[in-house]
Write a protein that holds these residues in place. Structure first.
Motif, mmCIF file in Angstrom:
data_model
loop_
_atom_site.group_PDB
_atom_site.id
_atom_site.type_symbol
_atom_site.label_atom_id
_atom_site.label_comp_id
_atom_site.label_asym_id
_atom_site.label_seq_id
_atom_site.Cartn_x
_atom_site.Cartn_y
_atom_site.Cartn_z
ATOM 1 N N HIS A 1 -16.024 13.891 -6.332
ATOM 2 C CA HIS A 1 -17.145 13.412 -5.508
ATOM 3 C C HIS A 1 -16.632 12.376 -4.522
ATOM 4 N N TRP A 2 -16.703 12.671 -3.242
ATOM 5 C CA TRP A 2 -16.249 11.733 -2.214
ATOM 6 C C TRP A 2 -17.394 10.789 -1.887
ATOM 7 N N CYS A 3 -17.159 9.488 -2.029
ATOM 8 C CA CYS A 3 -18.226 8.521 -1.781
ATOM 9 C C CYS A 3 -17.748 7.498 -0.763
ATOM 10 N N SER A 4 -18.538 7.314 0.297
ATOM 11 C CA SER A 4 -18.062 6.421 1.349
ATOM 12 C C SER A 4 -18.321 4.956 1.004
ATOM 13 N N ASP A 5 -19.358 4.683 0.220
ATOM 14 C CA ASP A 5 -19.585 3.279 -0.142
ATOM 15 C C ASP A 5 -20.058 3.168 -1.591
ATOM 16 N N THR A 6 -20.291 1.946 -2.047
ATOM 17 C CA THR A 6 -20.609 1.734 -3.458
ATOM 18 C C THR A 6 -21.995 2.266 -3.799
ATOM 19 N N GLN A 7 -22.890 2.224 -2.827
ATOM 20 C CA GLN A 7 -24.229 2.751 -3.064
ATOM 21 C C GLN A 7 -24.149 4.245 -3.409
ATOM 22 N N GLU A 8 -23.402 4.957 -2.581
ATOM 23 C CA GLU A 8 -23.251 6.400 -2.793
ATOM 24 C C GLU A 8 -22.552 6.669 -4.135
ATOM 25 N N ALA A 9 -21.566 5.846 -4.446
ATOM 26 C CA ALA A 9 -20.836 6.032 -5.706
ATOM 27 C C ALA A 9 -21.757 5.790 -6.898
ATOM 28 N N GLU B 1 -17.291 17.803 -19.393
ATOM 29 C CA GLU B 1 -17.260 17.681 -17.924
ATOM 30 C C GLU B 1 -16.292 16.578 -17.519
ATOM 31 N N PHE B 2 -15.604 16.808 -16.424
ATOM 32 C CA PHE B 2 -14.648 15.822 -15.906
ATOM 33 C C PHE B 2 -14.956 15.581 -14.425
ATOM 34 N N HIS B 3 -15.405 14.358 -14.127
ATOM 35 C CA HIS B 3 -15.780 14.024 -12.748
ATOM 36 C C HIS B 3 -14.882 12.917 -12.209
ATOM 37 N N VAL B 4 -14.510 13.039 -10.958
ATOM 38 C CA VAL B 4 -13.773 11.953 -10.306
ATOM 39 C C VAL B 4 -14.559 11.463 -9.100
ATOM 40 N N ILE B 5 -14.882 10.160 -9.129
ATOM 41 C CA ILE B 5 -15.524 9.540 -7.964
ATOM 42 C C ILE B 5 -14.411 8.991 -7.088
ATOM 43 N N LEU B 6 -14.311 9.473 -5.874
ATOM 44 C CA LEU B 6 -13.315 8.952 -4.932
ATOM 45 C C LEU B 6 -14.018 7.990 -3.988
ATOM 46 N N LEU B 7 -13.782 6.703 -4.187
ATOM 47 C CA LEU B 7 -14.508 5.709 -3.406
ATOM 48 C C LEU B 7 -13.681 5.207 -2.229
ATOM 49 N N ASP B 8 -14.290 5.198 -1.073
ATOM 50 C CA ASP B 8 -13.622 4.645 0.119
ATOM 51 C C ASP B 8 -13.942 3.152 0.231
ATOM 52 N N ASN B 9 -15.215 2.843 0.460
ATOM 53 C CA ASN B 9 -15.675 1.454 0.565
ATOM 54 C C ASN B 9 -14.763 0.588 1.436
ATOM 55 N N GLY B 10 -14.576 0.993 2.650
ATOM 56 C CA GLY B 10 -13.834 0.173 3.618
ATOM 57 C C GLY B 10 -12.338 0.437 3.678
ATOM 58 N N ARG B 11 -11.836 1.246 2.755
ATOM 59 C CA ARG B 11 -10.373 1.414 2.713
ATOM 60 C C ARG B 11 -9.830 2.263 3.849
ATOM 61 N N SER B 12 -10.589 3.270 4.282
ATOM 62 C CA SER B 12 -10.063 4.079 5.386
ATOM 63 C C SER B 12 -9.997 3.242 6.657
ATOM 64 N N GLU B 13 -10.852 2.219 6.740
ATOM 65 C CA GLU B 13 -10.761 1.312 7.880
ATOM 66 C C GLU B 13 -9.502 0.453 7.770
ATOM 67 N N MET B 14 -9.214 -0.012 6.553
ATOM 68 C CA MET B 14 -8.005 -0.818 6.343
ATOM 69 C C MET B 14 -6.737 -0.021 6.661
ATOM 70 N N LEU B 15 -6.824 1.253 6.447
ATOM 71 C CA LEU B 15 -5.681 2.124 6.721
ATOM 72 C C LEU B 15 -5.242 2.009 8.185
ATOM 73 N N GLY B 16 -6.227 1.728 9.054
ATOM 74 C CA GLY B 16 -5.922 1.660 10.476
ATOM 75 C C GLY B 16 -5.884 0.251 11.031
ATOM 76 N N ASN B 17 -6.001 -0.776 10.184
ATOM 77 C CA ASN B 17 -5.968 -2.132 10.754
ATOM 78 C C ASN B 17 -4.815 -2.955 10.168
ATOM 79 N N GLU B 18 -4.842 -4.257 10.415
ATOM 80 C CA GLU B 18 -3.726 -5.132 10.034
ATOM 81 C C GLU B 18 -3.578 -5.285 8.522
ATOM 82 N N PHE B 19 -4.552 -4.774 7.768
ATOM 83 C CA PHE B 19 -4.524 -5.003 6.325
ATOM 84 C C PHE B 19 -4.063 -3.780 5.539
ATOM 85 N N ARG B 20 -3.471 -2.833 6.260
ATOM 86 C CA ARG B 20 -3.008 -1.596 5.646
ATOM 87 C C ARG B 20 -2.097 -1.848 4.436
ATOM 88 N N ASP B 21 -1.172 -2.798 4.564
ATOM 89 C CA ASP B 21 -0.227 -3.051 3.468
ATOM 90 C C ASP B 21 -0.930 -3.424 2.165
#
Lengths: 473, 261
Positions: free
Chosen positions: A83-91, A290-310
């Motif tokens: 389950h791809w979740c963009s934020d904590t609400q969705e997760a 049942e085996f479910h995986v929640i994949l949470l982004d919550n701002g991380r894809s943005e960090m991937l492209g900014n100064e906080f990537r490391d």
């Protein structure tokens, strides 16, 4: 949880007078660094392993989309659901839906910082489902209704007497007069209580130290074995993972494992390292349906492209916390959210917003110890400085400090005027102060003199004296 | 008087005094001059220097950091080496100036050039001038504090100890927390004074456990912090900059000590 990072000063004041906390922090400051040092002494190739881990995580971040999709494909092949979740609400909504579909009344939980980030316990409670933390530390802070004060040792701030108090208050079905003085007694009581919860739970939620792309597996490390019972016994297993947790192969997972526990508890490996791949197969003797995986982004894809990537290299070992002079002085709760210490200073503003957490990157002496001990060599001080730059640009800093900085810079850029005024001012200060050698109170420097004296200037500045003696320019 | 392995040296050295030494403790500057001159250097002190810009840099003020850095780069053109009695300010110039100009085609090269010829004092003495011993006397037992920037950004650890071990009468005893931050952190010390005070309290407790009389270090900011706390606690331990001890210029009162002692 509702962040209190904006009240940093109040949080700090509280922490500094909390004697129990201060005692615990003294132990932390010595304990974890000593364990780490010992483990590293015993492993000459530790620095090479760190380099390998850095290379590995950088590759993951460069190709994150590829590895995540590969993980998803493999996990589905194994019978799991992703389950791809963009934020904590969705997760949270996704977790709730899965729980409701399973008619869940109680949910056991392994330790998960993503769960803390989501506030999944509160969310489930609000919807009539009882979450039960099964990591002893997490169980203790759940009873006390607190966030973790350390990402690895969530209850390091709680002495055993207070654990006993929390147990007596919560476990009212037991004899009120029972002895809970020894850690072993506390442990046995928690084990007995939790054993029943494990058996009765409908859903088990764990975090993930890694997701393995080549197999579609999730992996957790624990020292108590609670994670295994959480994910094997209930009918449904939900994994909470943020997107940067994926690694390409099982071998890559072992690269991280080799630096992970050594960096904090000094163990070669944690006691349990458990991989889960899909739900129970026909010939398995146990496992969830049942085996479910929640994949949470919550701002991380943005960090991937900014100064906080490391920062996305972080493996949540917690090493930076026990080595940080600030963390070991104020403890985890003062940071005002679920993360803390040096990693928290960089991460929290990314996740809850910078304005309300602007103090965190400033509350750092730039000593560099965190970067020195980080197994993934994350340049935390550099990133703190980036946050300070953003604060300066956004004018979040106080007017007084901006005026002071502006005036100082104006002078620093005009050497002749600077030397003239400094020569005048410091000659006078020197005359006043040098007999005693120090000032115990200075009106414009009360923040300094509150807790220490200010050494007096000697008198005429170096520049004045160099001019006097006709020194070479 | 300092022994020189190579008397033919006559390097042109620009001294960056640093703002704290200039304003609070010129004696460190003169001790630095003496150590350099005794080893054959010709020392100049350009007038167009104030501060290395670290307060602006660590406050996120990129614009002023760049302007101050340009002033420093211009002021120190043409020297063989630039030497500072501070690891923190030396690291600012040698490690961070190049980063400030990494997208600036005009200033990047001069920033890098200055960076490669800039050294903290004890490192310059041991690694460039190959000084093995100094001729100074200091009849004390002392402990050494490794300031964070110098230690972690420049690798300053053995250089001061090696030189101090040749000072007559001086016995160095290591403290447990020699490498731990003293809680100064520049503006951190006044933005978060309560945290800073607690850290320096622990720090001086550790230093005093060595039962030595003097605490020596290479960065005046940290030393003022620790001396200020020691004096507030009425502790007898004295605090001195490594340059003063190496130059044998310990007749001036220690940091925070009065003439009327």
């Amino acid at each position: 949880m509702k962040p209190t990072s904006a009240n940093f000063y109040t949080n700090v004041d509280k922490a500094l007078v909390d004697k129990t906390l201060q005692k615990a922090l003294r132990k932390t400051a010595v304990g974890f660094p000593m364990l780490r040092a010992k483990a590293i002494d015993a492993l000459p190739e530790f620095d090479t392993l760190r380099d390998d881990a850095v290379t590995l995580k950088n590759d993951v971040l460069d190709n994150l989309d590829y590895y995540l999709e590969r993980f998803e494909t493999k996990a589905i092949e194994q019978g799991g659901q992703v389950h791809w979740c963009s934020d904590t609400q969705e997760a949270n909504e996704t977790v709730l839906k899965i729980c409701q579909a399973a008619n869940a009344k109680t949910v056991t939980k392994g330790k998960s910082m993503i769960g803390e980030e989501m506030g999944v316990n509160e969310y489930l409670e609000e919807h009539g489902i009882e979450p039960i933390e099964t990591d002893l530390g997490e169980y203790i802070i759940q009873l006390r209704n607190e966030p973790p004060s350390h990402i690895v040792g969530p209850a390091i701030h709680v002495p055993k007497e207070e654990v006993a108090e929390a147990f007596k208050e919560a476990h009212t079905e037991l004899d009120a007069e029972r002895s809970l003085e020894e850690p072993q007694e506390l442990l046995e009581e928690a084990r007995a209580i939790l054993r029943e919860k494990f058996i009765n739970a409908d859903v088990g939620i764990t975090g993930a130290n890694f997701l393995v792309a080549e197999t579609g597996s999730s992996a957790i490390v624990t020292n108590e074995g609670n994670g295994d019972l959480t994910q094997i016994l209930p009918r449904v297993h939900i994994v909470l993972a943020s997107i940067e947790k994926v690694v390409p192969t099982l071998e890559d997972a072992s690269t991280i494992l080799r630096v992970l526990a050594r960096s904090i508890t000094g163990q070669d490996l944690s006691v349990y390292t458990t991989f889960s791949t899909g739900p129970r197969r026909d010939d398995d003797i146990d496992g969830p349906e049942e085996f479910h995986v929640i994949l949470l982004d919550n701002g991380r894809s943005e960090m991937l492209g900014n100064e906080f990537r490391d920062m996305l290299r972080c493996i949540r070992c917690g090493s930076c916390l026990g080595h940080c002079p600030i963390y070991t002085t104020i403890g985890g709760h003062a940071y005002g959210w679920v993360y803390s210490g040096p990693m928290g200073k960089v991460l929290i503003p990314n996740l809850i917003g910078h304005e309300q957490s602007k103090h965190l990157p400033n509350a750092c002496t730039m000593c560099g110890k965190c970067e020195e001990v980080c197994p993934l060599r994350i340049p935390i001080p550099t990133m703190n400085r980036v946050w300070r730059g953003k604060e300066h640009e956004a004018k979040y800093s106080s007017r007084a400090s901006r005026i002071a900085l502006g005036f100082w810079a104006f002078m620093a850029k005009r050497p002749k005027l600077y030397h003239l005024l400094a020569g005048f001012k410091y000659s006078i200060l020197g005359k006043i102060g040098r007999k005693k050698g120090r000032f115990t109170s200075v009106p414009f420097a009360s923040a300094w003199t509150e807790g220490r004296d200010l050494p007096s200037p000697q008198g005429r500045t170096f520049q004045q004296q160099w001019s006097d003696r006709g020194g070479k320019r | 008087m300092v022994s020189t392995p190579n008397n033919a040296q006559s390097l042109n050295v620009g001294l960056f005094v640093t703002c704290l030494v200039d304003l609070f403790r010129p004696s460190i500057g003169f001790a630095t001059v003496k150590l350099l001159e005794d080893n054959g250097c010709i020392v100049s002190v350009p007038e167009n220097q104030t501060c290395c810009g670290q307060p602006a840099y660590n406050s996120g003020d990129q614009k002023n950091s760049i302007e101050i850095a340009k002033q420093v780069i211009s002021a120190f053109k043409g020297f063989d080496y630039v030497v500072l009695p501070s690891g923190s300010c030396a690291a600012m110039i040698s490690q961070h100036y190049p980063l400030l100009f990494k997208d600036d085609s005009q200033w990047e090269a001069p920033a890098k050039e200055l960076a490669t010829k800039t050294f903290e004092l004890t490192t310059f003495l041991t690694d460039i001038l190959k000084v093995e011993t100094v001729e100074a006397t200091f009849e004390q037992q002392a402990t050494y504090h490794d300031s964070c920037s110098g230690l972690r950004e420049l690798g300053i650890k053995n250089q001061p100890r090696k030189l101090l071990s040749s000072v007559k009468g001086l016995e160095l005893k290591e403290s447990k927390k020699a490498e731990e931050c003293c809680g100064f952190g520049g503006s951190f010390s006044v933005k978060y004074p309560k945290i800073s005070e607690r850290i320096v309290r622990d720090k001086i407790e550790d230093a005093q456990k060595t039962e030595t009389q003097t605490l020596i270090g290479g960065d005046l900011g940290c030393l003022m912090n620790m001396a200020g706390k020691l004096k507030r606690e009425n502790a007898p331990m004295e605090v001195r900059h490594v340059a003063e001890v190496l130059a044998g210029m310990t007749d001036v009162p220690a940091i925070g000590e009065g003439e009327d002692k």
